[in-house]
Design a protein around this motif. Structure first.
Motif, PDB file in Angstrom:
ATOM      1  N   MET A 184       0.831  -1.199   0.000  1.00 58.13           N
ATOM      2  CA  MET A 184       0.000   0.000   0.000  1.00 58.13           C
ATOM      3  C   MET A 184       0.870   1.254   0.000  1.00 58.13           C
ATOM      4  O   MET A 184       1.900   1.324   0.671  1.00 58.13           O
ATOM      5  CB  MET A 184      -0.924   0.000   1.213  1.00 58.13           C
ATOM      6  CG  MET A 184      -1.942  -1.127   1.205  1.00 58.13           C
ATOM      7  SD  MET A 184      -3.238  -0.878  -0.016  1.00 58.13           S
ATOM      8  CE  MET A 184      -4.247   0.316   0.828  1.00 58.13           C
ATOM      9  N   GLY A 185       0.433   2.253  -0.745  1.00 55.54           N
ATOM     10  CA  GLY A 185       1.121   3.540  -0.789  1.00 55.54           C
ATOM     11  C   GLY A 185       0.220   4.566  -1.442  1.00 55.54           C
ATOM     12  O   GLY A 185      -0.507   5.290  -0.780  1.00 55.54           O
ATOM     13  N   THR A 186       0.232   4.596  -2.759  1.00 57.79           N
ATOM     14  CA  THR A 186      -0.611   5.512  -3.526  1.00 57.79           C
ATOM     15  C   THR A 186      -1.846   4.779  -4.025  1.00 57.79           C
ATOM     16  O   THR A 186      -1.742   3.701  -4.606  1.00 57.79           O
ATOM     17  CB  THR A 186       0.161   6.090  -4.715  1.00 57.79           C
ATOM     18  OG1 THR A 186       1.306   6.814  -4.226  1.00 57.79           O
ATOM     19  CG2 THR A 186      -0.715   7.032  -5.518  1.00 57.79           C
TER      20      THR A 186
ATOM     21  N   ASP B  68       0.545   0.780  -7.800  1.00 56.33           N
ATOM     22  CA  ASP B  68       1.665  -0.059  -8.210  1.00 56.33           C
ATOM     23  C   ASP B  68       1.220  -1.371  -8.849  1.00 56.33           C
ATOM     24  O   ASP B  68       1.887  -1.883  -9.751  1.00 56.33           O
ATOM     25  CB  ASP B  68       2.569  -0.361  -7.010  1.00 56.33           C
ATOM     26  CG  ASP B  68       3.320   0.870  -6.530  1.00 56.33           C
ATOM     27  OD1 ASP B  68       3.538   1.779  -7.358  1.00 56.33           O
ATOM     28  OD2 ASP B  68       3.671   0.935  -5.339  1.00 56.33           O
ATOM     29  N   THR B  69       0.115  -1.933  -8.364  1.00 56.90           N
ATOM     30  CA  THR B  69      -0.270  -3.284  -8.797  1.00 56.90           C
ATOM     31  C   THR B  69      -1.599  -3.344  -9.533  1.00 56.90           C
ATOM     32  O   THR B  69      -1.944  -4.374 -10.087  1.00 56.90           O
ATOM     33  CB  THR B  69      -0.357  -4.211  -7.579  1.00 56.90           C
ATOM     34  OG1 THR B  69      -1.346  -3.697  -6.668  1.00 56.90           O
ATOM     35  CG2 THR B  69       0.982  -4.296  -6.868  1.00 56.90           C
TER      36      THR B  69
ATOM     37  N   ARG C  56      -3.270   8.216 -12.288  1.00 52.67           N
ATOM     38  CA  ARG C  56      -4.701   7.901 -12.217  1.00 52.67           C
ATOM     39  C   ARG C  56      -5.195   7.280 -13.517  1.00 52.67           C
ATOM     40  O   ARG C  56      -5.886   6.252 -13.506  1.00 52.67           O
ATOM     41  CB  ARG C  56      -5.500   9.174 -11.901  1.00 52.67           C
ATOM     42  CG  ARG C  56      -6.972   8.928 -11.615  1.00 52.67           C
ATOM     43  CD  ARG C  56      -7.726  10.251 -11.564  1.00 52.67           C
ATOM     44  NE  ARG C  56      -7.774  10.873 -12.870  1.00 52.67           N
ATOM     45  CZ  ARG C  56      -8.647  10.569 -13.814  1.00 52.67           C
ATOM     46  NH1 ARG C  56      -9.552   9.630 -13.608  1.00 52.67           N
ATOM     47  NH2 ARG C  56      -8.630  11.195 -14.977  1.00 52.67           N
ATOM     48  N   LYS C  57      -4.829   7.889 -14.641  1.00 47.34           N
ATOM     49  CA  LYS C  57      -5.326   7.389 -15.929  1.00 47.34           C
ATOM     50  C   LYS C  57      -4.789   6.004 -16.278  1.00 47.34           C
ATOM     51  O   LYS C  57      -5.437   5.269 -17.015  1.00 47.34           O
ATOM     52  CB  LYS C  57      -4.973   8.378 -17.048  1.00 47.34           C
ATOM     53  CG  LYS C  57      -5.887   9.586 -17.094  1.00 47.34           C
ATOM     54  CD  LYS C  57      -5.657  10.389 -18.351  1.00 47.34           C
ATOM     55  CE  LYS C  57      -6.647  11.529 -18.462  1.00 47.34           C
ATOM     56  NZ  LYS C  57      -6.469  12.308 -19.702  1.00 47.34           N
ATOM     57  N   GLN C  58      -3.635   5.656 -15.750  1.00 46.96           N
ATOM     58  CA  GLN C  58      -3.059   4.353 -16.082  1.00 46.96           C
ATOM     59  C   GLN C  58      -3.304   3.334 -14.982  1.00 46.96           C
ATOM     60  O   GLN C  58      -2.749   2.240 -15.022  1.00 46.96           O
ATOM     61  CB  GLN C  58      -1.558   4.498 -16.333  1.00 46.96           C
ATOM     62  CG  GLN C  58      -0.751   4.923 -15.121  1.00 46.96           C
ATOM     63  CD  GLN C  58       0.656   5.336 -15.482  1.00 46.96           C
ATOM     64  OE1 GLN C  58       0.875   6.132 -16.398  1.00 46.96           O
ATOM     65  NE2 GLN C  58       1.629   4.791 -14.775  1.00 46.96           N
ATOM     66  N   THR C  59      -4.144   3.689 -14.002  1.00 49.60           N
ATOM     67  CA  THR C  59      -4.411   2.779 -12.889  1.00 49.60           C
ATOM     68  C   THR C  59      -5.874   2.400 -12.803  1.00 49.60           C
ATOM     69  O   THR C  59      -6.258   1.273 -13.119  1.00 49.60           O
ATOM     70  CB  THR C  59      -3.951   3.411 -11.560  1.00 49.60           C
ATOM     71  OG1 THR C  59      -2.558   3.707 -11.626  1.00 49.60           O
ATOM     72  CG2 THR C  59      -4.203   2.463 -10.412  1.00 49.60           C
ATOM     73  N   VAL C  60      -6.707   3.343 -12.398  1.00 49.19           N
ATOM     74  CA  VAL C  60      -8.097   2.993 -12.119  1.00 49.19           C
ATOM     75  C   VAL C  60      -8.931   2.913 -13.393  1.00 49.19           C
ATOM     76  O   VAL C  60      -9.813   2.044 -13.514  1.00 49.19           O
ATOM     77  CB  VAL C  60      -8.714   3.984 -11.102  1.00 49.19           C
ATOM     78  CG1 VAL C  60      -8.748   5.405 -11.655  1.00 49.19           C
ATOM     79  CG2 VAL C  60     -10.106   3.540 -10.672  1.00 49.19           C
TER      80      VAL C  60
END
Length: 474
Positions: A155-157, A314-315, A424-428
């Motif tokens: 956990m982090g960002t 990250d994941t 944000r755009k490349q994660t959620v």
């Protein structure tokens, strides 16, 4: 007859020889020979198959909250681990219907492996899904804890966003308060007309096959249903009024305090006091009362829920979920912060939360800072193609008297802020895209806010297992 038979057999021999010679170059497809030994389902899938991973993870979960609810009477039941694995793998591969899941235990090698050759019927699967929806939140956290133990989650960002998911109801089944009142007038007039026809001795004007008692009862039943619908709309309206009244009183108190401190009347438009009572546009859906009509991407409106997900940057694992009836995301920061805080002992603390303009408010920034989480919440939409100077330069120093919103805007214009917000755009957003387009989950199967919340948790649980299966091989 003998000559004909001999001739036919003689003519057929070359064909048999030709066919045998041709078939010798191919692997024979023999569907008749029995197995010498009983087949093992363990030989049916390769070692890296998703179905194997789903079974391994679910077998490692603590399912005592599920197993203890079985009374043990009557015939033997399917184990909750098997039923849960079937559901999770089904949601991970785009099979949501209980009837299709039952059929897959016959047709699909992967489902046969998960079910170990058994075939739970669709009623068993549907009942299991409805019965244990409340337990899914605990199982969701257990899977994340397992991901942390496997060194797949740190956990982090966290990136937070919401997406509209269609409800199991049509928007054409919704009635507005104004339309209900018009229909009530029409139906009452029709009931009176039909009652007068029933009292007449000469009923020649009645069409053949028409039953007056049935027509009257049908309209009276609709009127009764509309009375109930109006009452529910009134209850919702009262809740909304109390909430808006509290917000209005808070704004007016702040304006009064500012006027007292500065001695000047606050600038800007004065807040408008909310009005009690239902509006003509207030609606209720007769199929799923908890769903709401919401704007959807691409234009238009649909009967939907607003599904929320907090995703580890990250994941790309979903670490917290939620479902709301509000079409916007303004009020979803605090509930998500509470969920993340409750999971701190198991998963660790969140250091940074990234969200788009839909979550932007001074209240939400304060909530993040109070929770010791660095907020990166966009205060306005940025240009898609900013100039090169803007992308490679730092903003002017922040004024000493800057507000929280101005400070947030300044933080997002710095190089470090822009780089972090780009996560944000490349994660959620890819997570939502895969859930909807690859897994095929675009509409809830269940109805009601509580059941829909459980189903969304099941969807995100399936996504996490699908993602973990990839991460473990990297």
């Amino acid at each position: 007859t003998t000559e004909i038979y001999t001739l036919s057999l003689h003519d057929a021999l070359p064909i048999c020889k030709y066919t045998s010679a041709a078939m010798s170059n191919f692997i024979p497809a023999d569907r008749k020979t029995d197995y010498l030994l009983p087949p093992s389902v363990d030989d049916w899938l390769n070692e890296d198959h998703l179905a194997r991973f789903v079974v391994e993870v679910i077998d490692g979960l603590d399912l005592s909250n599920l197993t203890r609810q079985y009374a043990g009477r009557g015939s033997k039941a399917h184990h909750p681990a098997s039923l849960l694995a079937i559901l999770v793998y089904g949601y991970a591969t785009g099979v949501f219907s209980s009837r299709k899941l039952e059929r897959a235990t016959y047709d699909s090698v992967a489902f046969r492996y998960i079910a170990a050759g058994t075939h739970p019927d669709h009623d068993t699967l549907a009942t299991f899904r409805r019965r244990f929806l409340d337990e899914l939140a605990g199982l969701f956290l257990q899977v994340l804890e397992m991901a942390k133990e496997m060194k797949l989650l740190k956990m982090g960002t966290v990136c937070l966003d919401g997406t509209k998911v269609h409800a199991n109801a049509s928007r054409h089944s919704a009635l507005s308060h104004g339309h209900i009142e018009k229909l009530e007038v029409q139906l009452r007039a029709e009931v009176q007309e039909l009652l007068l026809l029933a009292e007449q001795a000469d009923q020649a004007d009645i069409p053949d096959g028409m039953s007056l008692p049935e027509e009257i009862k049908r309209r009276e039943d609709r009127l009764a249903a509309m009375v109930v619908a109006k009452a529910k709309i009134a209850a919702r309206t009262e809740e909304r009024y109390q909430r808006e009244k509290a917000e209005y009183d808070e704004k007016m108190a702040r304006r009064a305090a500012k006027e007292k401190d500065t001695g000047k009347k606050p600038g800007g438009k004065q807040p408008k006091a909310p009005q009690p009572g239902p509006k003509d546009s207030d609606q209720i859906n007769l199929t799923d009362e908890d769903s709401r009509i919401m704007p959807v991407p691409g234009g238009g409106f649909e009967q939907a829920y607003n599904a929320q997900a907090a995703v580890d940057a990250d994941t790309m694992l979903v670490v917290a979920t939620g479902v709301t009836q509000a079409p916007n995301d303004k009020e979803q920061i605090e509930p998500m912060l509470q969920t993340l805080k409750a999971q701190t002992d198991v998963l660790g603390a969140v250091e940074r939360l990234i969200a788009d303009t839909g979550f932007s408010s001074e209240k939400n920034i304060k909530a993040c800072e109070a929770a010791h989480v660095e907020p990166l919440i966009a205060v306005a939409r940025d240009e898609h193609h900013p100039g090169w100077r803007e992308r490679h330069s730092e903003p002017a120093p922040l004024a000493d008297n800057a507000t929280l919103m101005q400070a947030m805007a300044h933080r997002l214009k710095t190089k470090a802020g822009r780089a972090r917000y780009a996560l944000r755009k490349q994660t959620v957003e890819p997570v939502f895209g895969i859930i909807k387009s690859v897994m095929g989950f675009r509409q809830f199967s269940l109805r009601g806010l509580q059941k829909v919340t459980g189903e969304w948790t099941l969807v995100c649980l399936a996504w996490n297992l699908k993602r973990m299966a990839v991460l473990r091989l990297q």
